[in-house]
Motif scaffolding. Structure first.
Motif, PDB file in Angstrom:
ATOM      1  N   VAL A 142       9.825   7.361  -0.910  1.00  0.00           N
ATOM      2  CA  VAL A 142       8.791   8.255  -1.407  1.00  0.00           C
ATOM      3  C   VAL A 142       7.835   8.576  -0.263  1.00  0.00           C
ATOM      4  N   LEU A 143       7.252   9.769  -0.289  1.00  0.00           N
ATOM      5  CA  LEU A 143       6.244  10.168   0.685  1.00  0.00           C
ATOM      6  C   LEU A 143       4.863  10.085   0.041  1.00  0.00           C
ATOM      7  N   ALA A 144       3.908   9.506   0.748  1.00  0.00           N
ATOM      8  CA  ALA A 144       2.558   9.359   0.221  1.00  0.00           C
ATOM      9  C   ALA A 144       1.555   9.699   1.308  1.00  0.00           C
ATOM     10  N   ARG A 145       0.344  10.075   0.913  1.00  0.00           N
ATOM     11  CA  ARG A 145      -0.681  10.381   1.910  1.00  0.00           C
ATOM     12  C   ARG A 145      -1.024   9.123   2.694  1.00  0.00           C
ATOM     13  N   LYS A 146      -1.276   9.282   3.965  1.00  0.00           N
ATOM     14  CA  LYS A 146      -1.543   8.147   4.827  1.00  0.00           C
ATOM     15  C   LYS A 146      -2.736   7.339   4.307  1.00  0.00           C
ATOM     16  N   GLY A 147      -2.566   6.018   4.303  1.00  0.00           N
ATOM     17  CA  GLY A 147      -3.650   5.126   3.911  1.00  0.00           C
ATOM     18  C   GLY A 147      -3.873   4.983   2.428  1.00  0.00           C
ATOM     19  N   ALA A 148      -2.997   5.580   1.583  1.00  0.00           N
ATOM     20  CA  ALA A 148      -3.215   5.572   0.141  1.00  0.00           C
ATOM     21  C   ALA A 148      -2.705   4.308  -0.542  1.00  0.00           C
ATOM     22  N   MET A 149      -1.919   3.477   0.157  1.00  0.00           N
ATOM     23  CA  MET A 149      -1.406   2.256  -0.462  1.00  0.00           C
ATOM     24  C   MET A 149      -2.557   1.263  -0.681  1.00  0.00           C
ATOM     25  N   VAL A 150      -2.645   0.727  -1.907  1.00  0.00           N
ATOM     26  CA  VAL A 150      -3.663  -0.294  -2.200  1.00  0.00           C
ATOM     27  C   VAL A 150      -3.033  -1.661  -2.458  1.00  0.00           C
ATOM     28  N   ALA A 151      -1.736  -1.704  -2.798  1.00  0.00           N
ATOM     29  CA  ALA A 151      -1.036  -2.975  -3.013  1.00  0.00           C
ATOM     30  C   ALA A 151       0.458  -2.694  -3.117  1.00  0.00           C
ATOM     31  N   TYR A 152       1.259  -3.726  -2.886  1.00  0.00           N
ATOM     32  CA  TYR A 152       2.693  -3.585  -3.135  1.00  0.00           C
ATOM     33  C   TYR A 152       3.308  -4.960  -3.368  1.00  0.00           C
ATOM     34  N   GLN A 153       4.465  -4.956  -4.043  1.00  0.00           N
ATOM     35  CA  GLN A 153       5.248  -6.156  -4.299  1.00  0.00           C
ATOM     36  C   GLN A 153       6.659  -5.922  -3.787  1.00  0.00           C
ATOM     37  N   GLY A 154       7.267  -6.946  -3.212  1.00  0.00           N
ATOM     38  CA  GLY A 154       8.617  -6.817  -2.705  1.00  0.00           C
ATOM     39  C   GLY A 154       8.632  -6.579  -1.213  1.00  0.00           C
ATOM     40  N   THR A 155       9.749  -6.022  -0.723  1.00  0.00           N
ATOM     41  CA  THR A 155       9.922  -5.745   0.698  1.00  0.00           C
ATOM     42  C   THR A 155       9.848  -4.237   0.917  1.00  0.00           C
ATOM     43  N   ILE A 156       8.719  -3.766   1.402  1.00  0.00           N
ATOM     44  CA  ILE A 156       8.474  -2.338   1.580  1.00  0.00           C
ATOM     45  C   ILE A 156       8.114  -2.067   3.037  1.00  0.00           C
ATOM     46  N   MET A 195       3.029   9.334   4.984  1.00  0.00           N
ATOM     47  CA  MET A 195       3.776   8.166   5.432  1.00  0.00           C
ATOM     48  C   MET A 195       4.983   8.016   4.506  1.00  0.00           C
ATOM     49  N   ARG A 196       6.085   7.519   5.067  1.00  0.00           N
ATOM     50  CA  ARG A 196       7.306   7.311   4.286  1.00  0.00           C
ATOM     51  C   ARG A 196       7.368   5.851   3.859  1.00  0.00           C
ATOM     52  N   CYS A 197       7.567   5.632   2.566  1.00  0.00           N
ATOM     53  CA  CYS A 197       7.613   4.283   2.000  1.00  0.00           C
ATOM     54  C   CYS A 197       9.021   4.039   1.471  1.00  0.00           C
ATOM     55  N   GLN A 198       9.655   2.959   1.929  1.00  0.00           N
ATOM     56  CA  GLN A 198      11.017   2.666   1.496  1.00  0.00           C
ATOM     57  C   GLN A 198      11.231   1.156   1.444  1.00  0.00           C
ATOM     58  N   GLY A 199      12.219   0.764   0.644  1.00  0.00           N
ATOM     59  CA  GLY A 199      12.518  -0.647   0.481  1.00  0.00           C
ATOM     60  C   GLY A 199      12.831  -0.964  -0.968  1.00  0.00           C
ATOM     61  N   ASP A 200      12.576  -2.191  -1.346  1.00  0.00           N
ATOM     62  CA  ASP A 200      12.812  -2.637  -2.724  1.00  0.00           C
ATOM     63  C   ASP A 200      11.540  -3.308  -3.228  1.00  0.00           C
ATOM     64  N   GLY A 201      10.964  -2.715  -4.268  1.00  0.00           N
ATOM     65  CA  GLY A 201       9.740  -3.284  -4.821  1.00  0.00           C
ATOM     66  C   GLY A 201       8.904  -2.239  -5.524  1.00  0.00           C
ATOM     67  N   VAL A 202       7.628  -2.536  -5.667  1.00  0.00           N
ATOM     68  CA  VAL A 202       6.683  -1.663  -6.366  1.00  0.00           C
ATOM     69  C   VAL A 202       5.484  -1.425  -5.447  1.00  0.00           C
ATOM     70  N   VAL A 203       5.066  -0.151  -5.333  1.00  0.00           N
ATOM     71  CA  VAL A 203       3.912   0.214  -4.514  1.00  0.00           C
ATOM     72  C   VAL A 203       2.865   0.886  -5.399  1.00  0.00           C
ATOM     73  N   TYR A 204       1.598   0.589  -5.123  1.00  0.00           N
ATOM     74  CA  TYR A 204       0.483   1.179  -5.868  1.00  0.00           C
ATOM     75  C   TYR A 204      -0.329   2.046  -4.914  1.00  0.00           C
ATOM     76  N   PHE A 205      -0.611   3.288  -5.345  1.00  0.00           N
ATOM     77  CA  PHE A 205      -1.353   4.237  -4.525  1.00  0.00           C
ATOM     78  C   PHE A 205      -2.606   4.707  -5.258  1.00  0.00           C
ATOM     79  N   ALA A 206      -3.680   4.943  -4.503  1.00  0.00           N
ATOM     80  CA  ALA A 206      -4.913   5.475  -5.063  1.00  0.00           C
ATOM     81  C   ALA A 206      -5.729   6.085  -3.930  1.00  0.00           C
ATOM     82  N   ASN A 207      -6.732   6.886  -4.302  1.00  0.00           N
ATOM     83  CA  ASN A 207      -7.615   7.484  -3.300  1.00  0.00           C
ATOM     84  C   ASN A 207      -8.989   7.710  -3.917  1.00  0.00           C
ATOM     85  N   LEU A 208      -9.960   6.897  -3.509  1.00  0.00           N
ATOM     86  CA  LEU A 208     -11.352   7.047  -3.949  1.00  0.00           C
ATOM     87  C   LEU A 208     -11.488   7.085  -5.471  1.00  0.00           C
TER      88      LEU A 208
END
Length: 252
Positions: A35-49, A74-87
């Motif tokens: 998945v593609l996400a805006r840079k710096g938007a990751m707030v947490a993740y689980q697994g291998t990302i 930024m490109r996010c790849q792997g196996d797990g769960v990622v959480y994104f947010a912005n302000l």
């Protein structure tokens, strides 16, 4: 241990894109399904990302310098769960189909990597140099997560209805199939002033069949404020503008 905080535990769903809450996006990744996400938007993740900066061609970099529009991804790849947010902005999931979606890049949180995006220009009614408004046109099939400041308004445009007009600094996105024109209900000699003492300026007019998404925030400087630096640059116009607000930087 007991606490009301347990009510906010991770939502156990296998859906690729889902909302953990109205202001937090949850994305499930599996193998090559990135998945593609805006840079710096990751707030947490689980697994291998893995998180990698998305390559931009020289043409894309030049286009961004010329227009101020574009996605810093930024490109996010792997196996797990990622959480994104912005302000703590509100997050909304949109299914993009063959009709496409036109959006201000400042309001894109994440999107499927299979989607295509390119910069387009909305021409001014008056043809004045520099008054065009650049946007992103997203095409293909997949999901896009958009952000708004507050709960938005979705306006439907149809052949049976009159045209829909929205403030150019409040619009977030619209169906690409719509006909759109940038305009100001004032004479061209005063186009850069805010319609006398009404506080209104440029607007976008839509016709055709589709939807327009508007947020309850114009992100503009107050009347008579100096535009382009200081506190005024935090609101809509100037180098900070909406992008400064959404990216959380350049606030001086």
């Amino acid at each position: 241990m007991q606490s009301p905080l347990f009510a906010y535990a991770d939502n156990q769903t296998a859906e690729r894109f889902s909302l953990q809450n109205p202001q937090l996006l949850r994305v499930v990744l599996q193998g090559r399904d990135d998945v593609l996400a805006r840079k710096g938007a990751m707030v947490a993740y689980q697994g291998t990302i893995e998180f990698d900066a998305e390559y931009q061609s020289g043409q894309e970099r030049r286009r961004r310098r010329e227009t101020g529009e574009g996605l810093e991804l930024m490109r996010c790849q792997g196996d797990g769960v990622v959480y994104f947010a912005n302000l703590a902005q509100y997050v909304h999931l949109v299914d993009v189909d063959r009709d496409g979606l036109t959006v201000d890049s400042s309001y894109v949180l994440a999107l499927d990597s299979s989607l295509n995006h390119q910069v387009i220009e909305v021409d001014s009614q008056y043809g004045i140099s520099g008054t065009g408004k650049y946007q992103l046109n997203i095409t293909g099939r997949g999901k896009v997560a958009l952000m708004t400041s507050g709960e938005p308004l979705l306006l439907r445009v149809g052949p049976e209805s009159t045209s829909v007009n929205v403030d150019a600094d409040a619009v977030v996105a619209w169906s690409t199939a719509l006909r759109v024109q940038m305009q100001a209900q004032t004479q061209s000699a005063t186009v850069w002033r805010r319609r006398g003492n009404t506080g209104e300026g440029w607007e976008l007019g839509f016709q055709g069949r589709g939807q327009v998404l508007v947020q309850p925030s114009e992100l503009l400087p107050p009347q008579n404020a100096r535009i382009g630096s200081g506190a005024a640059a935090q609101f809509g116009m100037g180098a900070g503008g909406a992008r400064g607000h959404n990216r959380g930087n350049d606030w001086s």
